[in-house]
Design a protein around this motif. Structure first.
Motif, PDB file in Angstrom:
ATOM      1  N   THR A  24       0.658  -1.080  -0.076  1.00 40.73           N
ATOM      2  CA  THR A  24      -0.066  -0.056   0.119  1.00 40.73           C
ATOM      3  C   THR A  24       1.029   1.315   0.087  1.00 40.73           C
ATOM      4  O   THR A  24       1.875   1.339   0.698  1.00 40.73           O
ATOM      5  N   ARG A  25       0.708   2.193  -0.889  1.00 40.16           N
ATOM      6  CA  ARG A  25       1.185   3.241  -1.121  1.00 40.16           C
ATOM      7  C   ARG A  25       0.404   4.581  -1.013  1.00 40.16           C
ATOM      8  O   ARG A  25      -0.612   4.584  -1.807  1.00 40.16           O
ATOM      9  N   CYS A  26       0.676   5.392  -0.235  1.00 36.80           N
ATOM     10  CA  CYS A  26      -0.463   6.669  -0.152  1.00 36.80           C
ATOM     11  C   CYS A  26       0.618   7.671  -0.353  1.00 36.80           C
ATOM     12  O   CYS A  26       1.550   8.128   0.118  1.00 36.80           O
ATOM     13  N   GLY A  27      -0.290   8.894  -0.919  1.00 38.89           N
ATOM     14  CA  GLY A  27       0.599  10.182  -1.150  1.00 38.89           C
ATOM     15  C   GLY A  27      -0.215  11.001  -2.235  1.00 38.89           C
ATOM     16  O   GLY A  27      -1.474  10.840  -2.547  1.00 38.89           O
ATOM     17  N   TRP A  28       0.582  11.974  -2.703  1.00 36.62           N
ATOM     18  CA  TRP A  28       0.146  12.799  -3.790  1.00 36.62           C
ATOM     19  C   TRP A  28       0.244  12.111  -5.293  1.00 36.62           C
ATOM     20  O   TRP A  28       1.215  11.915  -5.634  1.00 36.62           O
ATOM     21  N   LEU A  29      -1.071  11.935  -5.744  1.00 35.35           N
ATOM     22  CA  LEU A  29      -1.342  11.405  -7.078  1.00 35.35           C
ATOM     23  C   LEU A  29      -1.306  12.474  -8.092  1.00 35.35           C
ATOM     24  O   LEU A  29      -2.236  13.440  -7.848  1.00 35.35           O
ATOM     25  N   GLN A  30      -0.406  12.667  -9.037  1.00 38.76           N
ATOM     26  CA  GLN A  30      -0.086  13.804  -9.591  1.00 38.76           C
ATOM     27  C   GLN A  30      -0.305  13.337 -11.327  1.00 38.76           C
ATOM     28  O   GLN A  30       0.139  12.329 -11.815  1.00 38.76           O
ATOM     29  N   ASN A  31      -1.161  14.236 -12.059  1.00 37.98           N
ATOM     30  CA  ASN A  31      -1.306  13.979 -13.498  1.00 37.98           C
ATOM     31  C   ASN A  31      -1.352  15.621 -13.799  1.00 37.98           C
ATOM     32  O   ASN A  31      -2.307  16.164 -14.170  1.00 37.98           O
ATOM     33  N   PRO A  32      -0.117  16.087 -14.074  1.00 41.29           N
ATOM     34  CA  PRO A  32       0.000  17.438 -14.502  1.00 41.29           C
ATOM     35  C   PRO A  32      -0.385  17.729 -16.049  1.00 41.29           C
ATOM     36  O   PRO A  32      -0.606  18.786 -16.368  1.00 41.29           O
ATOM     37  N   THR A  33      -0.032  16.691 -16.883  1.00 43.75           N
ATOM     38  CA  THR A  33       0.062  16.909 -18.285  1.00 43.75           C
ATOM     39  C   THR A  33      -0.763  15.495 -18.647  1.00 43.75           C
ATOM     40  O   THR A  33      -0.641  14.429 -18.114  1.00 43.75           O
ATOM     41  N   PRO A  34      -1.244  15.432 -20.153  1.00 48.31           N
ATOM     42  CA  PRO A  34      -1.662  14.378 -20.648  1.00 48.31           C
ATOM     43  C   PRO A  34      -0.755  13.073 -20.299  1.00 48.31           C
ATOM     44  O   PRO A  34       0.392  13.234 -20.790  1.00 48.31           O
ATOM     45  N   ALA A  35      -1.253  11.811 -20.056  1.00 47.70           N
ATOM     46  CA  ALA A  35      -0.562  10.611 -19.802  1.00 47.70           C
ATOM     47  C   ALA A  35       0.725  10.559 -18.853  1.00 47.70           C
ATOM     48  O   ALA A  35       1.587   9.975 -18.981  1.00 47.70           O
ATOM     49  N   ASN A  36       1.050  11.709 -18.116  1.00 41.70           N
ATOM     50  CA  ASN A  36       1.940  11.877 -17.241  1.00 41.70           C
ATOM     51  C   ASN A  36       1.224  11.802 -15.867  1.00 41.70           C
ATOM     52  O   ASN A  36       0.573  12.692 -15.366  1.00 41.70           O
ATOM     53  N   TRP A  37       1.745  10.502 -15.095  1.00 42.48           N
ATOM     54  CA  TRP A  37       1.172  10.110 -13.983  1.00 42.48           C
ATOM     55  C   TRP A  37       2.104   9.767 -12.939  1.00 42.48           C
ATOM     56  O   TRP A  37       3.092   8.801 -13.387  1.00 42.48           O
ATOM     57  N   TRP A  38       2.316  10.153 -11.750  1.00 39.26           N
ATOM     58  CA  TRP A  38       3.107   9.651 -10.680  1.00 39.26           C
ATOM     59  C   TRP A  38       2.537   9.889  -9.275  1.00 39.26           C
ATOM     60  O   TRP A  38       1.870  10.663  -9.131  1.00 39.26           O
ATOM     61  N   LEU A  39       3.159   9.090  -8.224  1.00 36.71           N
ATOM     62  CA  LEU A  39       2.801   9.100  -7.051  1.00 36.71           C
ATOM     63  C   LEU A  39       3.896   9.715  -6.286  1.00 36.71           C
ATOM     64  O   LEU A  39       4.933   8.787  -6.176  1.00 36.71           O
ATOM     65  N   ASP A  40       3.798  10.698  -5.231  1.00 36.77           N
ATOM     66  CA  ASP A  40       5.009  11.093  -4.134  1.00 36.77           C
ATOM     67  C   ASP A  40       4.338  10.566  -3.084  1.00 36.77           C
ATOM     68  O   ASP A  40       3.413  10.985  -2.672  1.00 36.77           O
ATOM     69  N   ASP A  41       5.164   9.542  -2.399  1.00 35.27           N
ATOM     70  CA  ASP A  41       4.748   9.272  -1.076  1.00 35.27           C
ATOM     71  C   ASP A  41       6.117   9.549  -0.233  1.00 35.27           C
ATOM     72  O   ASP A  41       6.793  10.101  -0.617  1.00 35.27           O
ATOM     73  N   SER A  42       6.124   9.061   1.039  1.00 39.98           N
ATOM     74  CA  SER A  42       7.178   9.272   1.923  1.00 39.98           C
ATOM     75  C   SER A  42       8.345   8.636   1.768  1.00 39.98           C
ATOM     76  O   SER A  42       9.381   9.135   2.176  1.00 39.98           O
ATOM     77  N   ASP A  65     -11.816   8.900 -12.622  1.00 41.50           N
ATOM     78  CA  ASP A  65     -11.654  10.357 -12.757  1.00 41.50           C
ATOM     79  C   ASP A  65     -11.472  10.972 -11.626  1.00 41.50           C
ATOM     80  O   ASP A  65     -12.348  11.329 -10.598  1.00 41.50           O
ATOM     81  N   ILE A  66     -10.258  11.401 -11.357  1.00 40.03           N
ATOM     82  CA  ILE A  66      -9.757  11.746  -9.794  1.00 40.03           C
ATOM     83  C   ILE A  66     -10.470  13.256  -9.821  1.00 40.03           C
ATOM     84  O   ILE A  66     -10.574  13.826  -8.715  1.00 40.03           O
ATOM     85  N   SER A  67     -10.602  13.936 -10.932  1.00 42.03           N
ATOM     86  CA  SER A  67     -11.367  15.495 -10.602  1.00 42.03           C
ATOM     87  C   SER A  67     -12.736  15.612 -10.093  1.00 42.03           C
ATOM     88  O   SER A  67     -13.097  16.610  -9.753  1.00 42.03           O
ATOM     89  N   TYR A  78      -5.954  19.313 -15.648  1.00 41.05           N
ATOM     90  CA  TYR A  78      -4.844  18.435 -15.107  1.00 41.05           C
ATOM     91  C   TYR A  78      -4.570  18.862 -13.489  1.00 41.05           C
ATOM     92  O   TYR A  78      -4.903  20.172 -13.449  1.00 41.05           O
ATOM     93  N   GLY A  79      -4.185  18.126 -12.791  1.00 47.89           N
ATOM     94  CA  GLY A  79      -3.970  18.486 -11.272  1.00 47.89           C
ATOM     95  C   GLY A  79      -3.282  17.219 -10.631  1.00 47.89           C
ATOM     96  O   GLY A  79      -2.756  16.289 -11.092  1.00 47.89           O
ATOM     97  N   TYR A  80      -3.779  17.386  -9.323  1.00 47.77           N
ATOM     98  CA  TYR A  80      -3.340  16.240  -8.281  1.00 47.77           C
ATOM     99  C   TYR A  80      -4.449  16.087  -7.252  1.00 47.77           C
ATOM    100  O   TYR A  80      -5.443  16.869  -7.286  1.00 47.77           O
ATOM    101  N   ALA A  81      -4.255  14.865  -6.483  1.00 46.87           N
ATOM    102  CA  ALA A  81      -5.298  14.251  -5.552  1.00 46.87           C
ATOM    103  C   ALA A  81      -4.349  13.733  -4.512  1.00 46.87           C
ATOM    104  O   ALA A  81      -3.259  13.456  -4.902  1.00 46.87           O
ATOM    105  N   CYS A  82      -4.959  13.148  -3.508  1.00 43.38           N
ATOM    106  CA  CYS A  82      -4.313  12.591  -2.473  1.00 43.38           C
ATOM    107  C   CYS A  82      -5.138  11.013  -2.698  1.00 43.38           C
ATOM    108  O   CYS A  82      -6.288  11.188  -2.722  1.00 43.38           O
ATOM    109  N   ALA A  83      -4.153   9.977  -2.509  1.00 44.78           N
ATOM    110  CA  ALA A  83      -4.678   8.908  -2.904  1.00 44.78           C
ATOM    111  C   ALA A  83      -4.026   7.640  -1.998  1.00 44.78           C
ATOM    112  O   ALA A  83      -2.673   7.969  -1.720  1.00 44.78           O
TER     113      ALA A  83
END
Length: 120
Positions: A24-42, A65-67, A78-83
């Motif tokens: 399990t990984r929790c943190g900032w789920l980022q989608n700043p531009t089309p087809a670019n996704w990453w998760l920043d966790d601890s 759809d996280i929006s 585009y933007g980010y969420a917590c997940a």
């Protein structure tokens, strides 16, 4: 008779590919531009996909759809969420290779987590 069977089984296990363990990984789920996704966790940044690379992880369709949830727009649609996600990772590549489950959380949960990096 039992010893040869045991030796054969041990040899087979030693040569079998290791299954990745889900974590399990929790943190900032980022989608700043089309087809670019990453998760920043601890523990760092985990890439889900990169535009043009055709490297979507198995189970990516589990991310809705996280929006429509608690979400911050940063660039048009585009933007980010917590997940939190249950995933399999390739630590040597810093990649998420499979997604088993997904749960979007309130932005405040990540904002208040001092173990997470600040979102830019």
């Amino acid at each position: 008779m039992k010893k040869p069977i045991l030796c054969t089984l041990l040899a087979l296990l030693a040569t079998a590919p290791l299954a990745l363990a889900a974590e399990t990984r929790c943190g900032w789920l980022q989608n700043p531009t089309p087809a670019n996704w990453w998760l920043d966790d601890s523990e760092g940044t985990w890439t889900l996909m990169t535009q043009g690379a055709g490297d979507e992880p198995a189970g990516f369709d589990r991310i809705p759809d996280i929006s429509t949830g608690d979400y911050v727009r940063t660039n048009g649609n585009y933007g980010y969420a917590c997940a939190c996600m249950k995933v399999e990772t390739d630590a040597s590549e810093g990649r998420i290779v499979a997604i088993h489950s997904f749960r979007q959380l309130p932005i405040s949960q990540c904002s208040n987590d001092t173990a997470l990096p600040a979102v830019e």
